[in-house]
Design a protein around this motif. Structure first.
Motif, mmCIF file in Angstrom:
data_model
loop_
_atom_site.group_PDB
_atom_site.id
_atom_site.type_symbol
_atom_site.label_atom_id
_atom_site.label_comp_id
_atom_site.label_asym_id
_atom_site.label_seq_id
_atom_site.Cartn_x
_atom_site.Cartn_y
_atom_site.Cartn_z
ATOM 1 N N ALA A 214 -2.563 6.208 -30.125
ATOM 2 C CA ALA A 214 -1.998 4.911 -31.707
ATOM 3 C C ALA A 214 -3.674 3.802 -31.953
ATOM 4 O O ALA A 214 -4.120 3.814 -33.143
ATOM 5 N N THR A 215 -4.552 3.389 -30.717
ATOM 6 C CA THR A 215 -5.204 2.186 -31.087
ATOM 7 C C THR A 215 -6.955 3.303 -31.975
ATOM 8 O O THR A 215 -7.535 3.144 -32.594
ATOM 9 N N LYS A 216 -6.988 4.833 -31.107
ATOM 10 C CA LYS A 216 -8.060 5.639 -31.565
ATOM 11 C C LYS A 216 -7.172 5.770 -33.399
ATOM 12 O O LYS A 216 -8.663 5.739 -34.276
ATOM 13 N N GLY A 217 -6.313 6.007 -33.776
ATOM 14 C CA GLY A 217 -6.197 5.949 -34.618
ATOM 15 C C GLY A 217 -6.336 4.691 -35.998
ATOM 16 O O GLY A 217 -6.890 5.044 -36.323
ATOM 17 N N VAL A 218 -6.688 3.431 -35.426
ATOM 18 C CA VAL A 218 -6.451 3.111 -36.134
ATOM 19 C C VAL A 218 -8.200 2.372 -36.205
ATOM 20 O O VAL A 218 -8.628 2.135 -37.361
ATOM 21 N N LYS A 219 -8.726 2.108 -35.282
ATOM 22 C CA LYS A 219 -10.361 2.792 -35.509
ATOM 23 C C LYS A 219 -10.966 3.431 -35.999
ATOM 24 O O LYS A 219 -11.057 2.868 -36.704
ATOM 25 N N ALA A 220 -10.629 4.754 -36.181
ATOM 26 C CA ALA A 220 -10.850 5.571 -37.877
ATOM 27 C C ALA A 220 -10.610 5.306 -38.391
ATOM 28 O O ALA A 220 -11.300 5.066 -39.614
ATOM 29 N N HIS B 199 -0.807 7.161 -22.571
ATOM 30 C CA HIS B 199 -1.331 8.594 -23.894
ATOM 31 C C HIS B 199 -0.759 8.217 -25.103
ATOM 32 O O HIS B 199 -2.147 7.958 -26.138
ATOM 33 N N SER B 200 0.240 7.742 -25.740
ATOM 34 C CA SER B 200 0.388 7.783 -26.978
ATOM 35 C C SER B 200 -0.227 6.219 -27.356
ATOM 36 O O SER B 200 -0.613 6.338 -28.567
ATOM 37 N N ALA B 201 -0.585 5.739 -26.715
ATOM 38 C CA ALA B 201 -0.993 4.133 -26.818
ATOM 39 C C ALA B 201 -2.442 4.114 -27.318
ATOM 40 O O ALA B 201 -3.091 4.217 -28.485
ATOM 41 N N ALA B 202 -2.860 4.863 -26.174
ATOM 42 C CA ALA B 202 -4.249 5.679 -26.892
ATOM 43 C C ALA B 202 -4.946 6.211 -28.241
ATOM 44 O O ALA B 202 -5.747 5.737 -28.559
#
Lengths: 344, 358
Positions: free
Chosen positions: B352-358, B347-350
């Motif tokens: 984190a990747t969302k944050g990178v994409k944004a 969940h936290s990894a998902a």
């Protein structure tokens, strides 16, 4: 195919265990008849009374067998029965009808089993820890509902009272008592329910997909998963089944005792586990049969019946004897297991 | 961030956080009732007619009442570490030891006495011997017959209390003798159970620190086969863990029995196995065996006692308290369960990747 082979391989020692159980029951009962024949132990009714007092335990032992087949254990059953009895007693004294109250109890069983099953199956927590927490939860919850003993009388709920006092007569095996009156043997409705449960679970374990997969998961969870079985869901199903059967047993138990209290069914989990183990269910899972568990219950019932008929023995004896039997059968199982491992 | 990671990997994080939470609840409750918010922490000297000047305060009470759980937690930690299972018979064994001791001190069939039938030390030794016997029984089943620990200990869990009742002739045996009552009372201003617990803790830590026993037990718990190949006698070590657990259970039984100067078979140690297991889990030890942290278990034990005392202060009766403890156990084991941890990590990894994409 693999299962069949496995069944054949373990056939010998399992049949021996079941045979030992049946012989043990007969020896115990015959011993009781010889020692206490003058106190009416030989009457057919004595045997039926064992069934009447242990109707709840038969249901619980069936559920316990299913859980133990998967290699788990459920020690919350005694406390769950206490909670069921208390709920029935308090609910009915608040004016709720017998049928809705029984439905509520069964529903609570489903929900409780779902939670336990989820924790064991999906979160992979040790069954013992989960069901132990469940046990303390139920026992405490019983006290939260009511701390006093609540009796169910005819005034509180006539329907439930009528159920409890219905006699299902049996046309044979009667005797003439010392006043010269012919006594017709009878059982209570709880026994009928328990026997129906026993037969249903027997058929389920033998002929249905779910029943067979319980054995497969207990034999080896890994190979079961490789065969495409959903191990998590099957494990959860076993715990749900156990809690539901336990609730059915709770109703039977309550029909027999007609009261709810915090200390009700204390140590019943022990009786259920020892019945299953004495009946030849392996603690490691994968091997077992409800018929064996049924005889295990009868053995437990005979022991407490003998102690009661004697009247002089301390009340703690049934507990000690059950534990001693459990000990003996666990050791026998362990020796059989070691022998089997050596053969391989 | 670095400090955060350091805190996260601190082994005592869970018990200490739990302890702080309990204290916070107490402070809030006191403030809400209108007492001094810090009354939880106050310790004073008070004169009593029976025991002279004694230490008085809620913390002292918790440490005093928590003695039994703390002693049990020591043994339980070793058992959990060595065999990846728990000894659920400790509460019943406590009761059996107490009954056996009181039977020896009062004489068989005597229900109440003020004079001792045998010297006190005989009674105490009898209790410890009985505890060792029970531990040896459990240990043999687990280590030599390879039976699952919880099933093996289930036998004594149900039988020990009944045997205790039998030894006491179905009576509650009272031993109202000052030399016996002393164990559960006060040494000077300090409650004796606290001293006994401290001695137990010091003894076991010295043994674990000065010898390799602690390491051996851990290695057996992590991988029994590998430790055997490495030259350790896995069976004997496992047996030893259960033996020690039985002995510690008997010590807890002595304290519990002396506190009420009687052997109440049905109530001594009731539900304490739950508290002991809970202390081990709360102490940050994995119930799956292996590495253990004794300090964590002991802090855990006192935290449990603090929870119990707080529940009583909040008006929960002693028979209702298991509900809350059961919920706490489930929360702790769920947090520690690998699938739950994996779920959180995913969940936290998902996120984190969302944050990178944004």
């Amino acid at each position: 195919m693999k299962e069949k082979m496995k069944a054949k391989k373990s056939f010998n020692s399992n049949t021996i265990l079941l045979l030992i159980t049946i012989v043990l029951f007969m020896v115990l009962y015959a011993g009781g008849c010889i020692a206490y024949g003058s106190k009416g132990f030989t009457h057919f009714q004595t045997f039926l009374n064992i069934l009447i007092t242990n109707a709840g335990l038969i249901c619980v032992a069936c559920g316990m067998t299913c859980v133990m087949l998967t290699g788990g254990i459920d020690i919350s059953v005694g406390a769950l029965i206490a909670m069921d009895c208390m709920m029935l007693a308090v609910g009915m004294s608040k004016g709720i009808g017998a049928v809705p109250m029984v439905a509520i109890v069964l529903l609570v069983g489903v929900v409780f089993g779902f939670v336990q099953g989820f924790l064991v199956g999906y979160l992979e927590i040790q069954p013992f820890i989960v069901s132990m927490a469940g046990m303390f939860f139920c026992r405490g919850m019983t006290a939260v509902i009511c701390t006093d003993q609540v009796s169910i009388t005819e005034k509180i709920n006539a329907t439930f009272y009528k159920w409890a006092n219905t006699k299902v007569t049996i046309p044979f095996g009667g005797y003439v008592n010392n006043k010269g009156k012919y006594m017709v043997p009878y059982v209570r409705p709880g026994v009928i329910v328990a026997l129906i449960v026993l037969i249903l679970i027997f058929i389920m374990l033998r002929y249905t997909k779910f029943g067979r997969s319980l054995y497969a998961v207990g034999g080896s969870a890994q190979s079961a998963a490789m065969m495409g079985l959903n191990v998590k869901r099957i494990k959860m199903g076993a715990y749900m089944l156990s809690s539901i059967l336990c609730s059915v047993g709770g109703v039977c138990y309550c029909l027999n005792t007609m009261a709810g209290s915090v200390t009700r069914a204390l140590g019943l989990e022990m009786d259920a586990i020892s019945s299953a183990v004495i009946g030849g269910t392996l603690l490691t899972g994968g091997v077992g049969n409800v018929i064996g568990s049924f005889f295990g219950v009868l053995i437990n019932g005979t022991i407490s019946s003998i102690v009661k008929t004697n009247g002089k023995l301390a009340s703690s004896w049934p507990n000690i004897l059950t534990a001693a039997l459990l000990f003996i059968f666990i050791v026998i199982q362990s020796v059989f297991g070691a022998l089997r491992a050596r053969k391989k | 961030m670095k400090i955060w990671n350091k805190i996260k990997s601190w082994p005592l994080l869970l018990p200490v956080v739990a302890l702080i939470l309990v204290m916070a609840v107490n402070i809030i409750h006191d403030a809400a009732v209108g007492d001094n918010p810090l009354s939880f922490f106050m310790i004073s000297l008070r004169d009593t007619t029976t025991n002279g000047t004694i230490l008085f305060g809620r913390i002292i009470d918790i440490i005093n009442r928590g003695s039994e759980v703390a002693i049990l937690a020591i043994g339980m930690t070793l058992v959990v570490s060595a065999s990846a299972g728990t000894d659920i018979s400790v509460g019943s064994v406590m009761s059996l030891c107490a009954s056996f001791m009181c039977m020896n001190l009062a004489g068989y069939g005597v229900s109440s006495t003020t004079t001792l039938a045998k010297p006190l030390i005989v009674g105490l030794l009898a209790a410890v011997l009985m505890g060792a016997l029970c531990g040896a029984f459990n240990g043999t089943l687990v280590s030599h017959l390879s039976i699952q620990p919880m099933v093996a200990t289930l036998i004594l869990y149900s039988a020990a209390r009944a045997i205790g009742l039998l030894l006491c002739n179905d009576l509650i045996v009272y031993v109202r003798n000052p030399s016996f009552a002393f164990i559960g009372a006060f040494t000077g201003p300090i409650p004796t159970p606290i001293l006994i617990t401290v001695v137990c803790i010091i003894l076991i830590s010295v043994v674990l620190k000065k010898t390799a026993l602690g390491m051996y037990i851990q290695s057996v718990g992590i991988n029994a086969k590998a430790s055997r190949i490495a030259g350790l006698n896995s069976r004997r070590l496992r047996f030893l863990a259960y033996l020690l657990c039985g002995v510690f259970a008997s010590l807890a039984g002595i304290v519990a029995s002396s506190r009420i100067t009687s052997a109440d078979s049905n109530n001594i140690g009731l539900y304490l196995e739950m508290d002991a297991i809970l202390s081990v889990a709360l102490g940050g030890n994995s119930l799956g065996g292996g590495k253990f942290n004794l300090a964590g278990s002991i802090i855990g034990a006192y935290t449990i006692q603090a929870i119990t005392t707080t529940l009583y202060a909040l008006g929960v009766s002693s028979i209702q308290a298991p509900v809350y403890k059961a919920i706490i156990v489930i929360i702790i084991v769920v947090i520690e369960a690998p699938p739950f941890k994996a779920f959180i990590r995913k969940h936290s990894a998902a996120r984190a990747t969302k944050g990178v994409k944004a």
